[in-house]
Structures are given as structure tokens and as C-alpha cells.
Write a protein that holds these residues in place. Structure first.
Motif, short mmCIF file in Angstrom:
data_model
loop_
_atom_site.label_atom_id
_atom_site.label_comp_id
_atom_site.label_asym_id
_atom_site.label_seq_id
_atom_site.Cartn_x
_atom_site.Cartn_y
_atom_site.Cartn_z
N ALA A 21 46.12 39.97 42.63
CA ALA A 21 46.21 40.44 41.44
C ALA A 21 47.56 40.56 40.90
N ALA A 22 48.54 40.74 41.64
CA ALA A 22 49.91 40.76 41.30
C ALA A 22 50.20 39.21 41.27
N ALA A 23 49.92 38.30 41.93
CA ALA A 23 50.21 36.99 41.60
C ALA A 23 49.41 36.29 40.39
N LEU A 24 48.19 36.81 40.04
CA LEU A 24 47.80 36.47 38.91
C LEU A 24 48.61 36.72 37.65
N ALA A 25 48.76 38.26 37.85
CA ALA A 25 49.65 38.60 36.45
C ALA A 25 50.93 37.85 36.53
N PHE A 26 51.59 37.56 37.52
CA PHE A 26 52.96 37.15 37.59
C PHE A 26 52.70 35.60 36.96
N ALA A 27 51.64 34.64 37.57
CA ALA A 27 51.37 33.59 36.93
C ALA A 27 51.01 33.47 35.49
N ALA A 28 50.02 34.52 35.04
CA ALA A 28 49.87 34.62 33.68
C ALA A 28 51.03 34.78 32.69
N ASN A 29 52.07 35.40 33.24
CA ASN A 29 53.05 35.79 32.68
C ASN A 29 54.08 34.45 32.34
N ALA A 71 31.13 34.06 43.74
CA ALA A 71 31.23 34.02 42.53
C ALA A 71 31.33 35.11 41.64
N GLU A 72 30.38 36.13 41.83
CA GLU A 72 30.34 37.23 40.99
C GLU A 72 31.87 37.98 41.24
N MET A 73 32.29 38.00 42.59
CA MET A 73 33.48 38.96 42.71
C MET A 73 34.74 38.22 42.14
N LEU A 74 34.82 36.70 42.02
CA LEU A 74 35.70 35.89 41.21
C LEU A 74 35.63 36.54 39.75
N GLU A 75 34.47 36.40 39.22
CA GLU A 75 34.29 36.55 37.72
C GLU A 75 34.70 38.17 37.26
N ALA A 76 34.23 39.12 38.44
CA ALA A 76 34.75 40.49 38.14
C ALA A 76 36.27 40.58 38.34
N PHE A 77 36.78 40.02 39.25
CA PHE A 77 38.22 39.85 39.31
C PHE A 77 39.10 39.38 38.08
N LEU A 78 38.68 38.31 37.57
CA LEU A 78 39.16 37.65 36.52
C LEU A 78 39.03 38.76 35.33
N ALA A 79 37.60 39.34 35.19
CA ALA A 79 37.37 40.07 33.94
C ALA A 79 38.45 41.33 34.15
N LYS A 80 38.65 41.78 35.24
CA LYS A 80 39.66 42.95 35.36
C LYS A 80 40.90 42.62 35.04
N ALA A 81 41.45 41.37 35.22
CA ALA A 81 42.63 40.84 35.32
C ALA A 81 43.03 40.77 33.66
N LYS A 83 41.24 42.43 31.31
CA LYS A 83 41.23 43.73 30.55
C LYS A 83 42.56 44.25 30.68
N GLN A 84 43.43 43.96 31.83
CA GLN A 84 44.84 44.43 31.92
C GLN A 84 45.72 43.66 31.32
N LEU A 85 45.65 42.57 30.74
CA LEU A 85 46.76 41.54 30.26
C LEU A 85 45.87 40.78 29.10
N PRO A 86 45.36 41.70 28.07
CA PRO A 86 44.39 41.28 26.89
C PRO A 86 45.10 40.17 25.94
N ASP A 87 46.42 40.27 25.94
CA ASP A 87 47.09 39.27 25.10
C ASP A 87 47.51 38.03 25.74
N SER A 88 47.26 37.74 27.06
CA SER A 88 47.68 36.71 27.78
C SER A 88 46.57 35.43 27.48
#
Length: 156
Positions: A21-29, A71-81, A83-88
Motif C-alpha cells: 500500500a505504501a509503495a502504491l501510494a508512492f508510485a501514484a504520487n 482478483a477480488e483481493m486486488l480489486e478491493a486493494f485498489l479500491a481502498k487505495a 479512496k485514500q488518494l481520490p485526486d490521483s
């Protein structure tokens, strides 16, 4: 390996952990700053390596293929991310990829297939005997990747 594009996507392998999750947030930014797209990858590994890993994503008394649970876990993981970074924008438009195999091998293969410009991944930062016993996917990817790899460590 074929040449990668300088403007190729940033590949983010995830295992649904806080480190991912931390890596995804870093990569999104980072993607937002440098105008890249994101490809979020999960490698469905051999359950013999980590028995019970996908069981947390499967409802009790419900039979489900591991790939479907992943696949369900991946979609839930992405949905949570998201939601945390809605402007990305890169995160909102991220491509998700699910493949089977050994994580270190498949990460490198998908990076090549997608023409990734870099890989961003999380790491627990294990040291000593724990790292030797468990191995480190991030360490192997850093050693073998022909493109830049950024390893993100999350607070424990």
C-alpha cells in the motif's frame, strides 16, 4: 530483455500488505509528478509456498479458485487505495494485471511486456536469518531488473 520506453508505465507489484500500500501510494504520487501511467500487478503464487495466504480473501464455507480470490483481493486493494488518494489520476486510471507464477520471475516478465519505465515495490526490510529463510522478492528484482527499481519501506 527488450528495451523499455522512457515514458512507459510504472509497474507496482503488490501483495496486499501495508508495504505494498505504501509503495502504491508512492508510485501514484511519482506517476502524477512525471506524467506516467500505473500498472498494478499481483502474482498469484504457488499456495504451497505460503499456505492460507489467499484464505483471508475467501468467505468461510465458500469454495473459490485461488485466482478468483486473488482478483477480488486486488480489486478491493485498489479500491481502498483510490479512496485514500481520490485526486490521483494515475491511480484512478491504473491498469490491474493478475498473473500466476513465481513473483520475482513474473514481475520481470511483465515489466518487459508492458515496457515499464521503472518498478516500485514495497519491502518488509527483513534482515539476518529471517531474510535468508524467506528470501526477498524485492532484493532479487533489484538485482535482475534492467530498469530502475525503487523499494519503499513502510513504518512497522
Amino acid at each position: 530483455m527488450k528495451e523499455t520506453k522512457q515514458d512507459g508505465p510504472i509497474l507496482v507489484p503488490v501483495d496486499f500488505s501495508p508495504y505494498s500500500a505504501a509503495a502504491l501510494a508512492f508510485a501514484a504520487n511519482l506517476a502524477d509528478c512525471v506524467g506516467r501511467s500505473l500498472t498494478v500487478l499481483h502474482v498469484v503464487h504457488d499456495p504451497g509456498e505460503m499456505p492460507g495466504y489467499y484464505s483471508r480473501g475467501i468467505k468461510p464455507k465458500h469454495l473459490q479458485r485461488i485466482e478468483d480470490a486473488a482478483a477480488e483481493m486486488l480489486e478491493a486493494f485498489l479500491a481502498k487505495a483510490r479512496k485514500q488518494l481520490p485526486d490521483s489520476k494515475p491511480l484512478l486510471e491504473a491498469e490491474s494485471v493478475l498473473v500466476k507464477g513465481l513473483p520475482r520471475n513474473r514481475i520481470l516478465e511483465i515489466a518487459e511486456q508492458k515496457g515499464a519505465s521503472m518498478i516500485v515495490m514495497g519491502s518488509k526490510g527483513e534482515t539476518g536469518l529471517k531474510r535468508l529463510a524467506l528470501g526477498s522478492v524485492a532484493e532479487r528484482v533489484v538485482q535482475l531488473a534492467p530498469i530502475p527499481v525503487t523499494v519503499v519501506k513502510a513504518a512497522k
